[in-house]
Write a protein that holds these residues in place. Structure first.
Motif, short mmCIF file in Angstrom:
data_model
loop_
_atom_site.label_atom_id
_atom_site.label_comp_id
_atom_site.label_asym_id
_atom_site.label_seq_id
_atom_site.Cartn_x
_atom_site.Cartn_y
_atom_site.Cartn_z
N VAL A 50 -27.16 11.86 -7.88
CA VAL A 50 -27.05 11.24 -6.71
C VAL A 50 -27.08 9.78 -6.65
N GLU A 51 -27.69 9.20 -7.71
CA GLU A 51 -27.86 7.96 -7.88
C GLU A 51 -26.49 7.11 -8.32
N ALA A 52 -25.64 8.05 -8.70
CA ALA A 52 -24.27 7.67 -9.39
C ALA A 52 -23.28 7.57 -7.97
N ILE A 53 -23.49 8.20 -7.04
CA ILE A 53 -22.72 8.10 -5.89
C ILE A 53 -22.26 6.78 -5.39
N PRO A 54 -23.35 5.88 -5.17
CA PRO A 54 -22.82 4.32 -4.85
C PRO A 54 -22.00 3.86 -5.78
N ILE A 55 -22.06 4.11 -7.16
CA ILE A 55 -21.15 3.28 -7.97
C ILE A 55 -19.96 4.03 -8.03
N TYR A 56 -19.74 5.08 -7.59
CA TYR A 56 -18.25 5.64 -7.62
C TYR A 56 -17.96 5.32 -6.29
N VAL A 57 -18.47 5.11 -5.29
CA VAL A 57 -17.84 4.33 -3.89
C VAL A 57 -17.47 3.25 -4.22
N ILE A 58 -18.05 2.36 -4.97
CA ILE A 58 -17.95 0.91 -5.03
C ILE A 58 -16.69 0.72 -6.08
N ILE A 59 -16.66 1.60 -7.20
CA ILE A 59 -15.47 1.33 -7.93
C ILE A 59 -14.34 1.88 -7.39
N GLY A 60 -14.35 2.88 -6.63
CA GLY A 60 -13.07 3.52 -5.58
C GLY A 60 -12.72 2.42 -4.84
N GLY A 61 -13.63 1.63 -4.07
CA GLY A 61 -13.24 0.83 -3.03
C GLY A 61 -12.48 -0.45 -3.81
N VAL A 62 -13.15 -0.91 -4.95
CA VAL A 62 -12.41 -2.00 -5.89
C VAL A 62 -11.03 -1.60 -6.24
N VAL A 63 -10.82 -0.53 -6.71
CA VAL A 63 -9.46 0.30 -7.03
C VAL A 63 -8.44 0.06 -5.91
N VAL A 64 -8.98 0.71 -4.87
CA VAL A 64 -8.14 0.82 -3.44
C VAL A 64 -7.83 -0.76 -3.03
N GLY A 65 -9.00 -1.68 -3.10
CA GLY A 65 -8.55 -3.12 -2.60
C GLY A 65 -7.81 -3.83 -3.54
N ALA A 66 -8.00 -3.69 -4.64
CA ALA A 66 -7.07 -4.35 -5.66
C ALA A 66 -5.55 -3.68 -5.58
N SER A 67 -5.35 -2.47 -5.44
CA SER A 67 -4.00 -2.09 -5.40
C SER A 67 -3.50 -2.27 -4.12
N TRP A 68 -4.04 -2.40 -3.05
CA TRP A 68 -3.57 -3.07 -1.82
C TRP A 68 -3.00 -4.43 -1.87
N TYR A 69 -3.90 -5.37 -2.55
CA TYR A 69 -3.52 -6.71 -2.72
C TYR A 69 -2.45 -7.05 -3.70
N LEU A 70 -2.35 -6.30 -4.63
CA LEU A 70 -1.15 -6.39 -5.77
C LEU A 70 0.06 -5.79 -4.97
N LYS A 71 0.10 -4.79 -4.17
CA LYS A 71 1.15 -4.35 -3.30
C LYS A 71 1.48 -5.61 -2.31
N ARG A 72 0.74 -6.23 -1.70
CA ARG A 72 0.94 -7.11 -0.83
C ARG A 72 1.31 -8.46 -1.46
N LEU A 73 1.04 -8.73 -2.68
CA LEU A 73 1.71 -9.93 -3.32
C LEU A 73 2.97 -9.48 -3.91
#
Length: 84
Positions: free
Chosen positions: A18-41
């Motif tokens: 249960v303690e690892a769930i926030p880590i997975y959420v943060i890493i998933g958010g960073v990957v999605v955000g970076a992908s969106w930004y690279l597509k935008r660029l």
């Protein structure tokens, strides 16, 4: 055979805690955000992906303005980008 269930139990204990769930959420958010930004660029208005005209500055005429804001010059034509 008794070693296999303990390895599975250890894996489940470490990766699905249960303690690892926030880590997975943060890493998933960073990957999605970076992908969106690279597509935008990559699809920006100043990026050209075609190789039809490798030197577009050679096709601009002398009476054609290329800047968005021309302070002291008056040009007959304005430069437009034909391809996206």
């Amino acid at each position: 055979m008794s070693a296999k269930p303990s390895m599975r139990k250890q894996l489940m204990k470490n990766w699905f805690a249960v303690e690892a769930i926030p880590i997975y959420v943060i890493i998933g958010g960073v990957v999605v955000g970076a992908s969106w930004y690279l597509k935008r660029l990559a699809t920006g208005h100043s990026v050209v992906w075609s190789k039809n005209n490798p030197t577009p500055w050679n096709s601009i005429q002398q009476d054609q303005g290329t800047k968005m804001l021309e302070v002291n010059q008056k040009f007959d034509k304005s430069w437009t980008r034909d391809r996206l």
